[in-house]
Scaffold this motif. Sequence first.
Motif, PDB file in Angstrom:
ATOM      1  N   ASP A 107       0.836  -1.197   0.000  1.00 37.74           N
ATOM      2  CA  ASP A 107       0.000   0.000   0.000  1.00 37.74           C
ATOM      3  C   ASP A 107       0.875   1.252   0.000  1.00 37.74           C
ATOM      4  O   ASP A 107       1.659   1.482   0.922  1.00 37.74           O
ATOM      5  CB  ASP A 107      -0.913  -0.022   1.238  1.00 37.74           C
ATOM      6  N   GLU A 108       0.710   2.067  -1.030  1.00 35.80           N
ATOM      7  CA  GLU A 108       1.504   3.289  -1.143  1.00 35.80           C
ATOM      8  C   GLU A 108       1.197   4.276  -0.021  1.00 35.80           C
ATOM      9  O   GLU A 108       2.089   4.971   0.475  1.00 35.80           O
ATOM     10  CB  GLU A 108       1.249   3.946  -2.497  1.00 35.80           C
ATOM     11  N   MET A 109      -0.079   4.319   0.403  1.00 35.03           N
ATOM     12  CA  MET A 109      -0.451   5.230   1.477  1.00 35.03           C
ATOM     13  C   MET A 109       0.213   4.833   2.798  1.00 35.03           C
ATOM     14  O   MET A 109       0.602   5.695   3.592  1.00 35.03           O
ATOM     15  CB  MET A 109      -1.974   5.257   1.644  1.00 35.03           C
ATOM     16  N   VAL A 110       0.363   3.543   3.017  1.00 37.03           N
ATOM     17  CA  VAL A 110       1.053   3.074   4.223  1.00 37.03           C
ATOM     18  C   VAL A 110       2.502   3.538   4.212  1.00 37.03           C
ATOM     19  O   VAL A 110       3.032   4.022   5.220  1.00 37.03           O
ATOM     20  CB  VAL A 110       0.964   1.538   4.338  1.00 37.03           C
ATOM     21  N   LYS A 111       3.154   3.394   3.062  1.00 36.54           N
ATOM     22  CA  LYS A 111       4.557   3.808   2.973  1.00 36.54           C
ATOM     23  C   LYS A 111       4.705   5.311   3.176  1.00 36.54           C
ATOM     24  O   LYS A 111       5.604   5.768   3.888  1.00 36.54           O
ATOM     25  CB  LYS A 111       5.156   3.396   1.626  1.00 36.54           C
ATOM     26  N   ARG A 112       3.802   6.088   2.585  1.00 36.13           N
ATOM     27  CA  ARG A 112       3.878   7.538   2.758  1.00 36.13           C
ATOM     28  C   ARG A 112       3.644   7.927   4.221  1.00 36.13           C
ATOM     29  O   ARG A 112       4.270   8.855   4.736  1.00 36.13           O
ATOM     30  CB  ARG A 112       2.842   8.222   1.869  1.00 36.13           C
ATOM     31  N   THR A 113       2.750   7.202   4.868  1.00 36.11           N
ATOM     32  CA  THR A 113       2.488   7.489   6.276  1.00 36.11           C
ATOM     33  C   THR A 113       3.711   7.198   7.131  1.00 36.11           C
ATOM     34  O   THR A 113       4.048   7.956   8.048  1.00 36.11           O
ATOM     35  CB  THR A 113       1.292   6.649   6.775  1.00 36.11           C
ATOM     36  N   ILE A 114       4.387   6.087   6.857  1.00 37.10           N
ATOM     37  CA  ILE A 114       5.598   5.734   7.609  1.00 37.10           C
ATOM     38  C   ILE A 114       6.698   6.757   7.353  1.00 37.10           C
ATOM     39  O   ILE A 114       7.424   7.160   8.275  1.00 37.10           O
ATOM     40  CB  ILE A 114       6.058   4.313   7.236  1.00 37.10           C
ATOM     41  N   VAL A 115       6.846   7.197   6.109  1.00 36.27           N
ATOM     42  CA  VAL A 115       7.831   8.244   5.793  1.00 36.27           C
ATOM     43  C   VAL A 115       7.511   9.510   6.579  1.00 36.27           C
ATOM     44  O   VAL A 115       8.400  10.150   7.165  1.00 36.27           O
ATOM     45  CB  VAL A 115       7.843   8.534   4.276  1.00 36.27           C
ATOM     46  N   THR A 116       6.232   9.887   6.604  1.00 35.39           N
ATOM     47  CA  THR A 116       5.811  11.073   7.355  1.00 35.39           C
ATOM     48  C   THR A 116       6.148  10.936   8.838  1.00 35.39           C
ATOM     49  O   THR A 116       6.656  11.869   9.470  1.00 35.39           O
ATOM     50  CB  THR A 116       4.296  11.281   7.187  1.00 35.39           C
ATOM     51  N   ALA A 117       5.869   9.745   9.393  1.00 30.12           N
ATOM     52  CA  ALA A 117       6.152   9.510  10.806  1.00 30.12           C
ATOM     53  C   ALA A 117       7.643   9.632  11.088  1.00 30.12           C
ATOM     54  O   ALA A 117       8.052  10.250  12.085  1.00 30.12           O
ATOM     55  CB  ALA A 117       5.647   8.125  11.218  1.00 30.12           C
ATOM     56  N   PHE A 118       8.457   9.052  10.236  1.00 30.92           N
ATOM     57  CA  PHE A 118       9.910   9.149  10.428  1.00 30.92           C
ATOM     58  C   PHE A 118      10.374  10.603  10.396  1.00 30.92           C
ATOM     59  O   PHE A 118      11.188  11.032  11.218  1.00 30.92           O
ATOM     60  CB  PHE A 118      10.644   8.349   9.348  1.00 30.92           C
ATOM     61  N   ARG A 247      14.616   5.109   2.881  1.00 30.85           N
ATOM     62  CA  ARG A 247      15.349   5.711   1.753  1.00 30.85           C
ATOM     63  C   ARG A 247      14.659   6.954   1.200  1.00 30.85           C
ATOM     64  O   ARG A 247      15.311   7.801   0.569  1.00 30.85           O
ATOM     65  CB  ARG A 247      15.524   4.663   0.645  1.00 30.85           C
ATOM     66  N   MET A 248      13.358   7.078   1.428  1.00 27.40           N
ATOM     67  CA  MET A 248      12.628   8.216   0.880  1.00 27.40           C
ATOM     68  C   MET A 248      12.511   9.389   1.855  1.00 27.40           C
ATOM     69  O   MET A 248      11.967  10.436   1.495  1.00 27.40           O
ATOM     70  CB  MET A 248      11.206   7.776   0.475  1.00 27.40           C
ATOM     71  N   ILE A 249      13.032   9.244   3.062  1.00 26.10           N
ATOM     72  CA  ILE A 249      12.907  10.312   4.059  1.00 26.10           C
ATOM     73  C   ILE A 249      13.494  11.626   3.558  1.00 26.10           C
ATOM     74  O   ILE A 249      12.899  12.702   3.720  1.00 26.10           O
ATOM     75  CB  ILE A 249      13.587   9.887   5.375  1.00 26.10           C
TER      76      ILE A 249
END
Length: 489
Positions: A107-118, A247-249
């Motif tokens: 899920d792309e939204m999950v990954k974006r959320t994790i990036v946001t959290a980091f 890696r996207m942070i």
Amino acid sequence: MSQTTEHAPATGSVAVAGEHRRHRGGRPAGGAMRAVGSTAVTKVFVMAISGILGIITSRLIIAHFGTAAYAQYGLLSTFPTLLPFADLGIAAVVINAVAASDEPRRDEMVKRTIVTAFRILLASGGIMVIVALVLTAFDLWPLLLGEGLLPGGNLAAGLCLAVFGVVVPLTVGQRVLVGLKKTTTQVASQAVVAPFMLLCIGVFVMFMIPAGTYLAVASYVANSLVSVICMIVAARTLRPQIGQAVRMIRHVRSYESVPAIGLAWPMLVQMVALPVAMQTDRLLLSHVSGDVQLAQYNLASQLFGIVLQTIAAAGVALWPVYAKARAQGRVESPTKPTLWFLLGGLVVGGCLALVSPWLVEFVSSGKIHLPVLLVVSFVVFVALQACKYPIGMYMTDKGGLVFQVVPILLMVPLNLGVSWLLIAPFGAAGPVIGSALSVAACQVGPNFWYVSRDLKRRRAAQAAGAAAPPSADEAREAESDFLADQTET
């Protein structure tokens, strides 16, 4: 890696097309209660081990480093309780996103959320490290913490806060595990803290290392292991999402964060207000009452705290259940879990109250006796706390979290005022009665009202959706799913 990625549909607004799609991927209520029971049993096991090893560790510290070192150790170990807002409310965003997703590993939204959290937690943790450096460099810790610091305690305090700040971003792993319905794993990881501390203190004693001033630093390292373990488990379970997120942070412009403020701010307000409302009883007793009543409260709080921590750990296991139900368009009522939690709180709290005279005699060597009113007040308080968890976990969407802000803010002055007034007539039981009344008036009552209205609204919307004919797109999607299943068969 590509620098641009299309936005995936929000996982919290999953369309439901017909009964064929409505029942796909659901989780029965029995599975939720099994998860709750498993988490509760695990928490009790972890606390039992931690309690036994903690007593041994405390005896070693007092015997070999002295009471002054033990006092500073206890003082510095309270930073996490004083900084409950360290994650800035991002826990709600991560848990809801992971729990709502049907395929969190892709899920792309999950990954974006994790990036946001980091990104948010890196900023939060970085600020803490800077504050630790400034306070240490200017020798300001004795001014903030008082006379309880030993010589060299200024550096020890700075190291504690610095370690805490460094580890804050790693707490994302714990939130991910809760969202994946692996709360039991997250709770079980806490079992490493007490053995690690005993090992550290044992090494210091065995090799006569003069580390009395820095014992609290070891406790922060021990607690950091929990975050490290949870992050490793979460990364493996969610592979490759967390690795890609890391890696996207740094690609802030090309890989945008998700809007997090909507869920984060009401969660942050609660994390700041609740400790003020519920953790000031000792201060009130210290100012208004004497040492005897303060000691009574401390011991009763320690005993019933075991039950409260178990209830809290079990209650959080319900969060992803309700988040998943919302995402799938199902109505998952918290009524039965609330009744079970209330009954469980009364039974466990009552059993503890019955054996409390013998426990108090053993722990205090007969020096402290708990009044009956104090014990009964804690039983009622435990029952109310248990009652509020299922409905509170149901209210973890934006509307529910925002609704809780005003009652919780009102609970702060109400609890402080009522507790202050009740100390004179009821002694150590006064603050407990005040807390119970505040929880009933500002959490249990309003939350029940909100949940009952929300359940009616959701059921009415679901009934209206079932009565209405499906749109052309929904019909085609349902037919495609049906044909795909027939082909697989």
